[in-house]
Scaffold this active site. Sequence first.
Site, PDB file in Angstrom:
ATOM      1  N   HIS A   1      24.353  76.444  43.960  1.00 24.89           N
ATOM      2  CA  HIS A   1      24.878  75.077  44.074  1.00 24.89           C
ATOM      3  C   HIS A   1      26.255  74.965  43.406  1.00 24.89           C
ATOM      4  CE1 HIS A   1      21.851  72.668  46.077  1.00 24.89           C
ATOM      5  NE2 HIS A   1      20.890  73.080  45.290  1.00 24.89           N
TER       6      HIS A   1
ATOM      7  N   CYS B   1      14.975  72.205  48.702  1.00 22.59           N
ATOM      8  CA  CYS B   1      16.129  71.702  47.951  1.00 22.59           C
ATOM      9  C   CYS B   1      16.143  70.181  48.043  1.00 22.59           C
ATOM     10  CB  CYS B   1      17.406  72.289  48.549  1.00 22.59           C
ATOM     11  SG  CYS B   1      18.902  71.766  47.691  1.00 22.59           S
TER      12      CYS B   1
ATOM     13  N   HIS C   1      19.114  79.935  43.112  1.00 25.43           N
ATOM     14  CA  HIS C   1      19.286  78.712  43.908  1.00 25.43           C
ATOM     15  C   HIS C   1      20.224  77.735  43.191  1.00 25.43           C
ATOM     16  CE1 HIS C   1      17.457  75.474  46.636  1.00 25.43           C
ATOM     17  NE2 HIS C   1      18.134  74.776  45.746  1.00 25.43           N
ATOM     18  N   GLU C   2      20.000  77.538  41.889  1.00 28.81           N
ATOM     19  CA  GLU C   2      20.815  76.565  41.149  1.00 28.81           C
ATOM     20  C   GLU C   2      22.255  77.039  41.011  1.00 28.81           C
ATOM     21  OE1 GLU C   2      19.706  73.726  40.902  1.00 28.81           O
ATOM     22  OE2 GLU C   2      17.630  74.284  41.257  1.00 28.81           O
TER      23      GLU C   2
HETATM   24 NI    NI Z   1      18.878  72.800  45.708  1.00 25.50          NI
END
Ligand code: NI
Length: 186
Positions: free
Chosen positions: A151, A105, A147-148
């Site tokens: 966030h 990341c 993953h995005e």
């Molecule tokens: Ni990330």
Amino acid sequence: MAILKIARMGHPVLRQPAEAVADPTASAIRGLVEAMRETLADAGGIGLAAPQVHVGLRVVIFSVPAERAEDADEHAEDAPVPPTVLVNPEIEPLDQAMEVDWEACLSLPGLTGAVPRYRRIGYRGLDLTGAPVERNAAGFHARVVQHEVDHLDGVLYPMRMTDLGLLMFVEEMRHGRPGARPPPAS
Ligand code: NI
């Protein structure tokens, strides 16, 4: 256009849930995405979420490079994906199968960790014209999108890890792990 500063783990903006975008066609959103693209290219990653550049809105950009895709068939769920913008994305797992693989990341520079993710997901969102984007994804493609979207919900990958013994510096990854490839950051 501008290269934006990327927030690192510990900055509160990374823990706050981001807000839905009211109008994906607004010029401010287009400008944000352009700056995110430039920032991502400068950082050398493959994905970026708006909170990583201190903007609490539900906007992500990502791509899947050919060397990370498992299937060259462009219609496959784990094929390479060209640069994609998703506004207000939503995810649903297509089944309960999980897979553990390495992630990195841009908000945790120099680190990598082995993270369980759903193997197959469906996702949908809007592009910058307001048109729907709807795809099924598997493998690394599914991993990047999870993953995005994490966030946008204030979640960083170590919070998904089940074995923190597998959180490490990329530079140490090669020791005793022949063939382990550092993952692209997002
Ligand atoms: Ni990330």
